[in-house]
Scaffold this motif. Structure first.
Motif, mmCIF file in Angstrom:
data_model
loop_
_atom_site.group_PDB
_atom_site.id
_atom_site.type_symbol
_atom_site.label_atom_id
_atom_site.label_comp_id
_atom_site.label_asym_id
_atom_site.label_seq_id
_atom_site.Cartn_x
_atom_site.Cartn_y
_atom_site.Cartn_z
ATOM 1 N N LEU A 29 0.812 -1.214 0.000
ATOM 2 C CA LEU A 29 0.000 0.000 0.000
ATOM 3 C C LEU A 29 0.847 1.266 0.000
ATOM 4 O O LEU A 29 0.366 2.334 -0.402
ATOM 5 C CB LEU A 29 -0.916 -0.024 1.233
ATOM 6 C CG LEU A 29 -2.162 0.842 1.239
ATOM 7 C CD1 LEU A 29 -3.041 0.563 0.039
ATOM 8 C CD2 LEU A 29 -2.925 0.623 2.532
ATOM 9 N N ASP A 30 2.122 1.167 0.400
ATOM 10 C CA ASP A 30 2.910 2.391 0.569
ATOM 11 C C ASP A 30 3.244 3.071 -0.763
ATOM 12 O O ASP A 30 3.681 4.219 -0.768
ATOM 13 C CB ASP A 30 4.172 2.124 1.383
ATOM 14 C CG ASP A 30 5.105 1.124 0.734
ATOM 15 O OD1 ASP A 30 6.117 0.776 1.358
ATOM 16 O OD2 ASP A 30 4.818 0.675 -0.398
ATOM 17 N N ALA A 31 3.023 2.375 -1.872
ATOM 18 C CA ALA A 31 3.278 2.979 -3.175
ATOM 19 C C ALA A 31 2.094 3.792 -3.679
ATOM 20 O O ALA A 31 2.189 4.448 -4.728
ATOM 21 C CB ALA A 31 3.606 1.890 -4.187
ATOM 22 N N TYR A 32 0.991 3.783 -2.942
ATOM 23 C CA TYR A 32 -0.249 4.385 -3.405
ATOM 24 C C TYR A 32 -0.722 5.493 -2.480
ATOM 25 O O TYR A 32 -0.586 5.410 -1.256
ATOM 26 C CB TYR A 32 -1.360 3.335 -3.459
ATOM 27 C CG TYR A 32 -1.176 2.278 -4.511
ATOM 28 C CD1 TYR A 32 -0.347 1.187 -4.276
ATOM 29 C CD2 TYR A 32 -1.829 2.362 -5.728
ATOM 30 C CE1 TYR A 32 -0.176 0.202 -5.227
ATOM 31 C CE2 TYR A 32 -1.677 1.381 -6.691
ATOM 32 C CZ TYR A 32 -0.854 0.308 -6.441
ATOM 33 O OH TYR A 32 -0.692 -0.656 -7.393
ATOM 34 N N ALA A 33 -1.321 6.512 -3.081
ATOM 35 C CA ALA A 33 -2.181 7.390 -2.312
ATOM 36 C C ALA A 33 -3.458 6.611 -2.006
ATOM 37 O O ALA A 33 -3.891 5.780 -2.813
ATOM 38 C CB ALA A 33 -2.518 8.653 -3.095
ATOM 39 N N VAL A 34 -4.032 6.859 -0.867
ATOM 40 C CA VAL A 34 -5.256 6.160 -0.476
ATOM 41 C C VAL A 34 -6.336 7.178 -0.154
ATOM 42 O O VAL A 34 -6.135 8.082 0.661
ATOM 43 C CB VAL A 34 -5.014 5.246 0.740
ATOM 44 C CG1 VAL A 34 -6.330 4.585 1.171
ATOM 45 C CG2 VAL A 34 -3.977 4.181 0.407
ATOM 46 N N GLY A 35 -7.442 7.021 -0.813
ATOM 47 C CA GLY A 35 -8.565 7.913 -0.599
ATOM 48 C C GLY A 35 -9.704 7.219 0.118
ATOM 49 O O GLY A 35 -9.822 5.988 0.085
ATOM 50 N N TRP A 36 -10.505 8.022 0.781
ATOM 51 C CA TRP A 36 -11.739 7.553 1.416
ATOM 52 C C TRP A 36 -12.917 8.242 0.731
ATOM 53 O O TRP A 36 -12.903 9.463 0.540
ATOM 54 C CB TRP A 36 -11.760 7.862 2.901
ATOM 55 C CG TRP A 36 -10.863 6.999 3.720
ATOM 56 C CD1 TRP A 36 -9.573 7.272 4.100
ATOM 57 C CD2 TRP A 36 -11.167 5.713 4.267
ATOM 58 N NE1 TRP A 36 -9.069 6.239 4.844
ATOM 59 C CE2 TRP A 36 -10.028 5.266 4.974
ATOM 60 C CE3 TRP A 36 -12.297 4.887 4.250
ATOM 61 C CZ2 TRP A 36 -9.982 4.048 5.638
ATOM 62 C CZ3 TRP A 36 -12.253 3.672 4.914
ATOM 63 C CH2 TRP A 36 -11.100 3.257 5.595
ATOM 64 N N PHE A 37 -13.904 7.450 0.397
ATOM 65 C CA PHE A 37 -15.137 7.941 -0.195
ATOM 66 C C PHE A 37 -16.299 7.462 0.670
ATOM 67 O O PHE A 37 -16.164 6.530 1.450
ATOM 68 C CB PHE A 37 -15.318 7.386 -1.612
ATOM 69 C CG PHE A 37 -14.354 7.922 -2.626
ATOM 70 C CD1 PHE A 37 -13.032 7.491 -2.681
ATOM 71 C CD2 PHE A 37 -14.761 8.867 -3.551
ATOM 72 C CE1 PHE A 37 -12.141 7.983 -3.617
ATOM 73 C CE2 PHE A 37 -13.890 9.366 -4.508
ATOM 74 C CZ PHE A 37 -12.574 8.924 -4.540
ATOM 75 N N ARG A 38 -17.451 8.082 0.486
ATOM 76 C CA ARG A 38 -18.641 7.596 1.159
ATOM 77 C C ARG A 38 -19.839 7.775 0.247
ATOM 78 O O ARG A 38 -19.865 8.658 -0.618
ATOM 79 C CB ARG A 38 -18.865 8.320 2.491
ATOM 80 C CG ARG A 38 -19.147 9.811 2.378
ATOM 81 C CD ARG A 38 -19.195 10.429 3.767
ATOM 82 N NE ARG A 38 -19.447 11.875 3.700
ATOM 83 C CZ ARG A 38 -19.414 12.675 4.762
ATOM 84 N NH1 ARG A 38 -19.147 12.188 5.973
ATOM 85 N NH2 ARG A 38 -19.648 13.965 4.619
ATOM 86 N N GLN A 39 -20.840 6.932 0.475
ATOM 87 C CA GLN A 39 -22.058 7.006 -0.301
ATOM 88 C C GLN A 39 -23.246 6.754 0.600
ATOM 89 O O GLN A 39 -23.372 5.676 1.197
ATOM 90 C CB GLN A 39 -22.043 5.999 -1.451
ATOM 91 C CG GLN A 39 -23.212 6.153 -2.399
ATOM 92 C CD GLN A 39 -23.030 5.375 -3.687
ATOM 93 O OE1 GLN A 39 -22.264 4.426 -3.767
ATOM 94 N NE2 GLN A 39 -23.746 5.793 -4.724
ATOM 95 N N ALA A 40 -24.091 7.769 0.712
ATOM 96 C CA ALA A 40 -25.332 7.651 1.466
ATOM 97 C C ALA A 40 -26.443 7.210 0.522
ATOM 98 O O ALA A 40 -26.364 7.441 -0.692
ATOM 99 C CB ALA A 40 -25.670 8.985 2.107
ATOM 100 N N PRO A 41 -27.494 6.588 1.045
ATOM 101 C CA PRO A 41 -28.603 6.140 0.201
ATOM 102 C C PRO A 41 -29.169 7.279 -0.629
ATOM 103 O O PRO A 41 -29.450 8.364 -0.117
ATOM 104 C CB PRO A 41 -29.621 5.620 1.219
ATOM 105 C CG PRO A 41 -28.816 5.218 2.387
ATOM 106 C CD PRO A 41 -27.685 6.206 2.455
ATOM 107 N N GLY A 42 -29.297 7.041 -1.925
ATOM 108 C CA GLY A 42 -29.861 8.040 -2.819
ATOM 109 C C GLY A 42 -28.902 9.117 -3.261
ATOM 110 O O GLY A 42 -29.277 9.996 -4.043
ATOM 111 N N ASN A 43 -27.670 9.048 -2.757
ATOM 112 C CA ASN A 43 -26.667 10.070 -3.102
ATOM 113 C C ASN A 43 -25.554 9.475 -3.952
ATOM 114 O O ASN A 43 -25.324 8.261 -3.942
ATOM 115 C CB ASN A 43 -26.054 10.661 -1.834
ATOM 116 C CG ASN A 43 -27.023 11.532 -1.077
ATOM 117 O OD1 ASN A 43 -28.163 11.712 -1.491
ATOM 118 N ND2 ASN A 43 -26.572 12.069 0.054
ATOM 119 N N GLU A 44 -24.855 10.344 -4.644
ATOM 120 C CA GLU A 44 -23.672 9.898 -5.369
ATOM 121 C C GLU A 44 -22.523 9.669 -4.391
ATOM 122 O O GLU A 44 -22.511 10.210 -3.276
ATOM 123 C CB GLU A 44 -23.270 10.949 -6.408
ATOM 124 C CG GLU A 44 -24.287 11.118 -7.525
ATOM 125 C CD GLU A 44 -23.790 12.046 -8.613
ATOM 126 O OE1 GLU A 44 -24.474 12.157 -9.635
ATOM 127 O OE2 GLU A 44 -22.728 12.659 -8.432
#
Length: 123
Positions: A29-44
């Motif tokens: 994993l250390d070679a990568y940037a790591v992002g966090w995303f979230r998705q609520a019901p009905g939302n993008e």
């Protein structure tokens, strides 16, 4: 087998805290940037935060600044998202994903994705 696995989600009261983990297997994993995303019901799906691979710089969406902290432990091949002062609006499925280039803001910039972990903030 390349895999990202999120954990640490759950039900928490408003004002509470959770720490999400994103553990990688089959690659470093250390070679990568790591992002966090979230998705609520009905939302993008929404970009939440990211940590770079090079110098550990961190980035946050305005709505979580001061409440969420992203960090990484390369020895454990894991990235964390510490979430404090949680609000009902934070309720969503949270995903981690990797970006080989940098911290992108759009999901198409990311290649490997985890299966997601549910975070529910409710009294």
């Amino acid at each position: 087998q390349v895999q990202l696995v999120e954990s640490g989600g759950g039900l928490v009261q408003p004002g509470g805290s959770l720490r999400l983990s994103c553990a990688a297997s089959g690659f470093s994993l250390d070679a990568y940037a790591v992002g966090w995303f979230r998705q609520a019901p009905g939302n993008e799906r929404e970009w939440v935060s990211c940590i770079t691979s090079s110098d550990g710089s961190t980035y946050y969406v305005d709505s979580v600044k001061g409440r969420f902290t992203v960090s990484r432990d390369n020895a454990k091949n894991t990235v964390y998202l510490q979430m404090n002062s949680l609000e009902p609006e934070d309720t969503a499925v949270y995903y981690c994903a990797t970006d080989l280039i940098s911290c992108g803001y759009y999901d198409y910039e990311y290649d490997y994705w985890g299966q997601g972990t549910q975070v529910t903030v409710s009294s």
